[in-house]
Write a protein that holds these residues in place. Sequence first.
Motif, PDB file in Angstrom:
ATOM      1  N   CYS A 242     -22.068  -1.049 -28.832  1.00 44.37           N
ATOM      2  CA  CYS A 242     -21.199  -2.068 -28.234  1.00 44.37           C
ATOM      3  C   CYS A 242     -21.949  -3.324 -27.811  1.00 44.37           C
ATOM      4  O   CYS A 242     -21.336  -4.374 -27.619  1.00 44.37           O
ATOM      5  CB  CYS A 242     -20.436  -1.492 -27.039  1.00 44.37           C
ATOM      6  N   LEU A 243     -23.264  -3.241 -27.655  1.00 42.32           N
ATOM      7  CA  LEU A 243     -24.029  -4.422 -27.265  1.00 42.32           C
ATOM      8  C   LEU A 243     -24.517  -5.169 -28.500  1.00 42.32           C
ATOM      9  O   LEU A 243     -25.022  -4.553 -29.441  1.00 42.32           O
ATOM     10  CB  LEU A 243     -25.224  -4.031 -26.392  1.00 42.32           C
ATOM     11  N   PHE A 244     -24.365  -6.478 -28.502  1.00 39.96           N
ATOM     12  CA  PHE A 244     -24.888  -7.287 -29.594  1.00 39.96           C
ATOM     13  C   PHE A 244     -25.253  -8.668 -29.048  1.00 39.96           C
ATOM     14  O   PHE A 244     -24.755  -9.098 -27.999  1.00 39.96           O
ATOM     15  CB  PHE A 244     -23.883  -7.407 -30.747  1.00 39.96           C
ATOM     16  N   GLU A 245     -26.121  -9.354 -29.749  1.00 31.86           N
ATOM     17  CA  GLU A 245     -26.610 -10.653 -29.286  1.00 31.86           C
ATOM     18  C   GLU A 245     -26.109 -11.773 -30.187  1.00 31.86           C
ATOM     19  O   GLU A 245     -25.956 -11.589 -31.399  1.00 31.86           O
ATOM     20  CB  GLU A 245     -28.142 -10.669 -29.251  1.00 31.86           C
ATOM     21  N   THR A 246     -25.853 -12.917 -29.573  1.00 25.86           N
ATOM     22  CA  THR A 246     -25.508 -14.126 -30.317  1.00 25.86           C
ATOM     23  C   THR A 246     -26.460 -15.246 -29.891  1.00 25.86           C
ATOM     24  O   THR A 246     -27.065 -15.185 -28.816  1.00 25.86           O
ATOM     25  CB  THR A 246     -24.054 -14.561 -30.046  1.00 25.86           C
TER      26      THR A 246
END
Length: 721
Positions: A242-246
């Motif tokens: 569920c964690l992601f980086e932009t």
Amino acid sequence: MTQVIPFTPKHEVDCKKNLLDFIERAKNNLSIYEDQGGFNSDNWKVIYKNGRSSSMHFTGLKSQGNKTGELMLQPFRDFAKAYMRDLQTWKERNPANYMVVLKTVYEMLVETNESADILDFNGITLRKTTESLENRLSSGALYRAGQVLESLLSDIQEYKINLTIPIWKNPWKRPNEKATGTSHEDRAWQENRLLTSHQISCLADAFRLARTPYEQFYSSQAVLLMAAPSRGGELHFLTTDCLFETTAFKEVVDTSGKVVKEEHTILNIRWVAAKGGGFIPKPVHPLIEPTVREAVQRLIAIGEPARRATQWSIKHPNEFYRHDGCITAGDHREDAPLTILEFAAAMGLSQDNIPNYFAESIERSAFLNYYKQKWIQNLFETKDCITYRDLAAYTVGNYKKSFPKFPNLSQINKPVSDMLCLVRDNELHSEFQSKGYSFTAPTINQLNDALGSIHERKKGTIVQSLFTSVGLKEQNGDNLVITSHQIRVWLSTMAERGEMESLDLAMFAGRSRIQDNRAYDLRPMEELAKESRKLISLGLEAHDGTKALQAVKVNVPITFEMLGHKDRYGVVQASGFGYCEHDWTMSPCSKAGECVTCKEHSCIKGMPNTKERLLELEQVVKHELNRAVEADNNDYSGASSWVIYQSKKLAIIKTLLTYLDNDDYPEGLIIRVPEDLDVSLTRIALNELGYSTKVTDNSTLSEKITLTTESNFLAILQGGL
């Protein structure tokens, strides 16, 4: 869904025949709840997308001291089942209010007619039904029950099941939102509803002090809810990835004083909002990013055994998951009989009290003599011995009930084994051993119990919550009681205090309507009044629109007096960018909709949608200005006048946006276009005749607005903006 034809009565006056047709159709032509026994069952369950369930138990109202009422008598029981089956076939909904109304109607039929037949329902029964509902339900529940009763009576008449029922409309009004109420009761509710600083600190301390799986699991869920305003039930749809980086860019000033763009990463939570909100990437504040990452890692670690069991159940649904507790040999076949001892080890049952003389028995009689649990008795209904394959069918069938779209999660195309908040049965229990073959997801009610609701639900008994487990209490020594929804309300209120844009807040919280923001804004009236005092302290009492702003938030008309015109009566007109202060009873408007450049128009800082609409208008005016400049460059006649006109309009819009974004001014500030920027034709004519038309304006803000606009205007003409 298979093709379903709505029920149509065939008999104009034979109500009894129509009732029988209605019931027969529901019995034989509708299939919902067939897997739960269909019409032969008196208790159906609705399983929601987040794993929660609601029961439809076709009994009368429960008497004091009993868990449930007595089974409904016929023929009303079959009618109630047919009605609910028909409703749920078209659109599955929460059956709670429907069951309350059906149970009440049933009880009143028995009381007034000594029979349980909907054909006997009449005006007297209706009056007693409404009286019973009024005596038992709160105002909010009464409004919803009235909606259901009105719909039920309308359907009965439409289907020509009973033609003697009078036309009835729901008389119970929807209660006002307590969050926007001003009564003593509402204000007390608002004060108790909003979490205190101590309670927020305890949520953080609970995560820091957590040691056991129970403490770590629920404190980690609380951390995720604190990261963004969310519903507790939405945790059901989080996955292990569920964690992601932009990547984003922000403008900073370097050591040489030059403005440069600096790249930085933003951590997001891949969130699925309930109530049709859909997928929402929720950015995490940098200060709590390490805590959120740690919370996710803890949940992944706690749920790993459950994920392995789930993966096995998906890939091998007909084979039992051989967990660490199993004691059979590695080559034990799936269809080979299990001894009592092997069965107990596989199912996580106690093995200590099994007598040695039949521990190795595989006989049906030995099992049934030793085990009295209903589910074990049911396993032997058609079997002489139990095998691993039998246990696989039982366990997979039992645990997948909590997941309506098994093997996938509802709303997202991912397997249940990817679920973040997945655990085994008893995983979080302090006494019982985890069941190695199981997989389940704690419900929102269990989360709220962990946050302290169990102390309210079981008053007078010693029970444990997350806070008592780690040794945290209220400042006065009472048990801490928090709900997951209070966390959502607190975050929304903090966002309002930080002047977050209404649209951004609604999207951030996963709300489908911007208007719903006000139900989560629990800032006390005293705090809202401070905005007015800030304006007075700045010498801007003539620009105090805090009353108007509050009127907007509770959806009531704005009066002239709210905008400072104490000598005028009536309601001002909404423009989309603010409010028109023109007195429409004296003369028509001559501006043809050019509201933002008009001196009789007011923008109020903090009013929903104003900034967004001004930004959209800014782009439109920029486009028109570019067209005018291009035409002027090509020597089109009159184009230069349009360049001046559009430049002035754009300059005013930019000035309005500047003051809406200026943190030096609080919410409620009224921003008007000064007289000098909107000269009337009459004033121009008088000036040409040599008359003085100078208006004395002692407002410092008006002077600042004029100077800012003139600066913007010159910059636009010179291509600087």
